[in-house]
Motif scaffolding. Sequence first.
Motif, PDB file in Angstrom:
ATOM      1  N   GLY A 153      31.969  26.107  38.320  1.00  0.00           N
ATOM      2  CA  GLY A 153      30.990  25.880  37.742  1.00  0.00           C
ATOM      3  C   GLY A 153      30.298  27.484  38.130  1.00  0.00           C
ATOM      4  O   GLY A 153      30.621  28.232  39.251  1.00  0.00           O
ATOM      5  N   PHE A 154      29.646  28.211  37.483  1.00  0.00           N
ATOM      6  CA  PHE A 154      29.152  29.412  37.310  1.00  0.00           C
ATOM      7  C   PHE A 154      27.300  29.902  37.801  1.00  0.00           C
ATOM      8  O   PHE A 154      27.207  29.149  36.911  1.00  0.00           O
ATOM      9  CB  PHE A 154      29.433  30.867  36.961  1.00  0.00           C
ATOM     10  CG  PHE A 154      30.950  30.432  36.996  1.00  0.00           C
ATOM     11  CD1 PHE A 154      31.445  31.417  38.460  1.00  0.00           C
ATOM     12  CD2 PHE A 154      32.276  30.354  36.905  1.00  0.00           C
ATOM     13  CE1 PHE A 154      33.081  31.792  38.810  1.00  0.00           C
ATOM     14  CE2 PHE A 154      33.215  30.030  36.913  1.00  0.00           C
ATOM     15  CZ  PHE A 154      34.138  30.515  37.931  1.00  0.00           C
ATOM     16  N   CYS A 155      26.590  30.219  38.413  1.00  0.00           N
ATOM     17  CA  CYS A 155      25.102  31.022  38.114  1.00  0.00           C
ATOM     18  C   CYS A 155      25.304  31.229  37.176  1.00  0.00           C
ATOM     19  O   CYS A 155      25.379  32.449  36.542  1.00  0.00           O
ATOM     20  CB  CYS A 155      24.449  31.546  39.225  1.00  0.00           C
ATOM     21  SG  CYS A 155      24.617  30.042  41.092  1.00  0.00           S
ATOM     22  N   GLY A 156      24.256  31.280  35.706  1.00  0.00           N
ATOM     23  CA  GLY A 156      24.147  32.143  34.668  1.00  0.00           C
ATOM     24  C   GLY A 156      22.692  31.793  34.313  1.00  0.00           C
ATOM     25  O   GLY A 156      21.525  31.636  34.892  1.00  0.00           O
ATOM     26  N   GLU A 157      22.187  32.177  32.782  1.00  0.00           N
ATOM     27  CA  GLU A 157      21.262  32.546  32.794  1.00  0.00           C
ATOM     28  C   GLU A 157      20.962  31.406  31.223  1.00  0.00           C
ATOM     29  O   GLU A 157      19.477  31.247  31.046  1.00  0.00           O
ATOM     30  CB  GLU A 157      21.006  33.775  30.931  1.00  0.00           C
ATOM     31  CG  GLU A 157      21.646  35.366  31.881  1.00  0.00           C
ATOM     32  CD  GLU A 157      21.550  36.260  31.350  1.00  0.00           C
ATOM     33  OE1 GLU A 157      21.570  36.921  31.707  1.00  0.00           O
ATOM     34  OE2 GLU A 157      21.263  35.895  29.905  1.00  0.00           O
ATOM     35  N   ASN A 173      33.112  32.363  31.629  1.00  0.00           N
ATOM     36  CA  ASN A 173      33.749  32.363  31.139  1.00  0.00           C
ATOM     37  C   ASN A 173      35.247  32.147  32.482  1.00  0.00           C
ATOM     38  O   ASN A 173      35.007  33.059  33.711  1.00  0.00           O
ATOM     39  CB  ASN A 173      34.093  33.970  30.989  1.00  0.00           C
ATOM     40  CG  ASN A 173      35.789  34.029  31.409  1.00  0.00           C
ATOM     41  OD1 ASN A 173      36.694  33.852  30.742  1.00  0.00           O
ATOM     42  ND2 ASN A 173      35.283  35.295  30.693  1.00  0.00           N
ATOM     43  N   PRO A 174      35.995  30.973  32.495  1.00  0.00           N
ATOM     44  CA  PRO A 174      36.446  29.977  33.924  1.00  0.00           C
ATOM     45  C   PRO A 174      37.552  31.561  34.257  1.00  0.00           C
ATOM     46  O   PRO A 174      37.477  30.994  35.721  1.00  0.00           O
ATOM     47  CB  PRO A 174      36.718  28.955  33.151  1.00  0.00           C
ATOM     48  CG  PRO A 174      36.891  28.655  32.451  1.00  0.00           C
ATOM     49  CD  PRO A 174      35.352  29.562  31.595  1.00  0.00           C
ATOM     50  N   VAL A 175      38.000  31.296  33.144  1.00  0.00           N
ATOM     51  CA  VAL A 175      39.313  33.131  33.688  1.00  0.00           C
ATOM     52  C   VAL A 175      38.668  33.438  34.386  1.00  0.00           C
ATOM     53  O   VAL A 175      39.103  34.261  35.191  1.00  0.00           O
ATOM     54  CB  VAL A 175      39.675  32.799  31.889  1.00  0.00           C
ATOM     55  CG1 VAL A 175      41.016  34.437  32.754  1.00  0.00           C
ATOM     56  CG2 VAL A 175      39.971  32.034  31.204  1.00  0.00           C
ATOM     57  N   ALA A 176      37.655  34.752  33.159  1.00  0.00           N
ATOM     58  CA  ALA A 176      36.773  35.560  34.475  1.00  0.00           C
ATOM     59  C   ALA A 176      36.098  35.838  35.390  1.00  0.00           C
ATOM     60  O   ALA A 176      35.702  36.320  36.158  1.00  0.00           O
ATOM     61  CB  ALA A 176      36.708  36.960  33.461  1.00  0.00           C
ATOM     62  N   ASP A 241      39.253  35.171  21.658  1.00  0.00           N
ATOM     63  CA  ASP A 241      39.052  36.517  22.115  1.00  0.00           C
ATOM     64  C   ASP A 241      40.237  35.899  23.582  1.00  0.00           C
ATOM     65  O   ASP A 241      38.634  35.464  24.658  1.00  0.00           O
ATOM     66  CB  ASP A 241      38.010  37.036  22.050  1.00  0.00           C
ATOM     67  CG  ASP A 241      37.700  38.118  23.108  1.00  0.00           C
ATOM     68  OD1 ASP A 241      38.329  38.335  24.199  1.00  0.00           O
ATOM     69  OD2 ASP A 241      36.283  38.850  22.988  1.00  0.00           O
ATOM     70  N   ILE A 242      40.615  36.449  23.499  1.00  0.00           N
ATOM     71  CA  ILE A 242      41.349  35.183  25.539  1.00  0.00           C
ATOM     72  C   ILE A 242      40.594  36.105  26.692  1.00  0.00           C
ATOM     73  O   ILE A 242      40.612  35.134  27.287  1.00  0.00           O
ATOM     74  CB  ILE A 242      42.592  35.515  25.354  1.00  0.00           C
ATOM     75  CG1 ILE A 242      43.611  34.179  24.527  1.00  0.00           C
ATOM     76  CG2 ILE A 242      43.186  34.648  26.911  1.00  0.00           C
ATOM     77  CD1 ILE A 242      43.323  33.459  23.698  1.00  0.00           C
ATOM     78  N   PRO A 243      40.649  37.644  26.879  1.00  0.00           N
ATOM     79  CA  PRO A 243      39.761  37.552  27.588  1.00  0.00           C
ATOM     80  C   PRO A 243      38.375  37.205  28.314  1.00  0.00           C
ATOM     81  O   PRO A 243      37.719  37.393  29.457  1.00  0.00           O
ATOM     82  CB  PRO A 243      39.526  39.470  27.421  1.00  0.00           C
ATOM     83  CG  PRO A 243      41.451  39.734  26.658  1.00  0.00           C
ATOM     84  CD  PRO A 243      41.304  37.929  25.964  1.00  0.00           C
ATOM     85  N   ASP A 244      37.983  36.708  27.166  1.00  0.00           N
ATOM     86  CA  ASP A 244      36.428  37.038  27.261  1.00  0.00           C
ATOM     87  C   ASP A 244      35.810  35.606  26.891  1.00  0.00           C
ATOM     88  O   ASP A 244      35.188  35.005  26.955  1.00  0.00           O
ATOM     89  CB  ASP A 244      35.454  37.635  26.287  1.00  0.00           C
ATOM     90  CG  ASP A 244      35.291  38.885  26.144  1.00  0.00           C
ATOM     91  OD1 ASP A 244      34.985  39.194  27.406  1.00  0.00           O
ATOM     92  OD2 ASP A 244      34.895  39.725  25.308  1.00  0.00           O
ATOM     93  N   ASP A 313      49.211  34.547  27.263  1.00  0.00           N
ATOM     94  CA  ASP A 313      49.394  35.213  28.814  1.00  0.00           C
ATOM     95  C   ASP A 313      48.116  35.348  29.023  1.00  0.00           C
ATOM     96  O   ASP A 313      46.954  36.135  28.867  1.00  0.00           O
ATOM     97  CB  ASP A 313      50.495  36.141  28.703  1.00  0.00           C
ATOM     98  CG  ASP A 313      50.573  36.982  30.242  1.00  0.00           C
ATOM     99  OD1 ASP A 313      49.466  36.496  30.917  1.00  0.00           O
ATOM    100  OD2 ASP A 313      50.929  38.136  30.399  1.00  0.00           O
ATOM    101  N   LEU A 314      47.526  34.827  30.008  1.00  0.00           N
ATOM    102  CA  LEU A 314      46.542  35.030  29.977  1.00  0.00           C
ATOM    103  C   LEU A 314      45.621  35.196  31.315  1.00  0.00           C
ATOM    104  O   LEU A 314      44.577  36.397  31.345  1.00  0.00           O
ATOM    105  CB  LEU A 314      45.556  32.924  31.544  1.00  0.00           C
ATOM    106  CG  LEU A 314      45.419  31.733  30.336  1.00  0.00           C
ATOM    107  CD1 LEU A 314      45.850  31.112  31.242  1.00  0.00           C
ATOM    108  CD2 LEU A 314      44.667  32.112  29.209  1.00  0.00           C
ATOM    109  N   ASP A 315      46.902  35.705  32.191  1.00  0.00           N
ATOM    110  CA  ASP A 315      46.694  37.358  32.882  1.00  0.00           C
ATOM    111  C   ASP A 315      45.703  38.791  31.710  1.00  0.00           C
ATOM    112  O   ASP A 315      45.351  39.203  32.489  1.00  0.00           O
ATOM    113  CB  ASP A 315      47.739  37.704  33.728  1.00  0.00           C
ATOM    114  CG  ASP A 315      48.137  36.278  34.904  1.00  0.00           C
ATOM    115  OD1 ASP A 315      46.710  36.051  34.969  1.00  0.00           O
ATOM    116  OD2 ASP A 315      48.513  36.225  35.070  1.00  0.00           O
TER     117      ASP A 315
END
Length: 325
Positions: A153-157, A173-176, A241-244, A313-315
């Motif tokens: 998890g991540f703190c968010g709005e 976005n767990p990838v970034a 939109d994989i990066p996002d 390619d997730l990277d």
Amino acid sequence: MKYRLWSALLFIVACSPKSEPGDTDSQTGTETAGATQGSTGEASVTMGHSQTSASPSEPLTTTVGQTVTTFPTSDGTTLVPVTEGSITDPSDTHSSTVTTDVISTSLIPETTDFTTGIFCNDPPAQPQNSSCTDASGCGCESGKCFVVPALGGFCGECLGDDDCPDGGCTVINPVAGVGSKCNLGKAGDGCESDAACTDPTASDCSPVLEVPGIITVATCGECKTDLDCPPQAPHCTPDYDIPDFSGQKKCEPADSLPQNAGCDFDGTGNQACASGFCGEANIMGLLKLGICGQCNSDADCPVNQKCSDPLVDLDMGLLIGSVCQ
């Protein structure tokens, strides 16, 4: 979670009054503690006095107060965390005194709020995008921790569209490592329903990425299915939109999608890809995406060539369609 280890040992040394010769009534000179156990595991203990005579004396008074808070231990005993002091029986002419020495014991999280008694699994007041595990949001400055099973998890709005008055909620976005955000309901913005989509050209809220039982990324787009598309662009196609960790669905013409473009492998993706092949990319057995490629099997390739699997390619955030090689 770090913990402080509080260790405690309670010693009580009592001097019992001696019985006078000829006395018909004798005192035991013992002090007892009556405890009531609460639902939280803590108890309130009042120090008292007991006698064998028919006329019991007044309750004991203590220099540290009548009522103290106790903590149960794993062996079934109860620790009374009072400070060093004395307990005096005012009715006893031989005035017995009890001296207590205390070193407390308990495992208490560092993030315990002793004012409210609330325990939190995360450090307090963490900023946007910080990692968190407590879904109550107690560790986030925003009060919202968007937790995804198996991903963290991540703190968010926001936790949902209801937290966003001007649009919808874009999930983490767990990838970034980016927390959830409120948006304006434009094309590609996160949503839970069509009501969050404010752009007339992207009024359909539809899943574009999905890990069943884990997370669904739904966004505002042009369509939900092919039925929402016009005849000149009949194929409802995911534009990833994989990066996002996002994307949106768009209506695309037949035979229009190039190599490595996203496509609907469960629907009419083959017809939308210029090559005629929409292959299925599988990410760790969890996330499946359609990608236009050169083939879907070895039979689609020239003799002595094999069809590679489509990849993500997730990277680099790239879609890689199948090729004959």
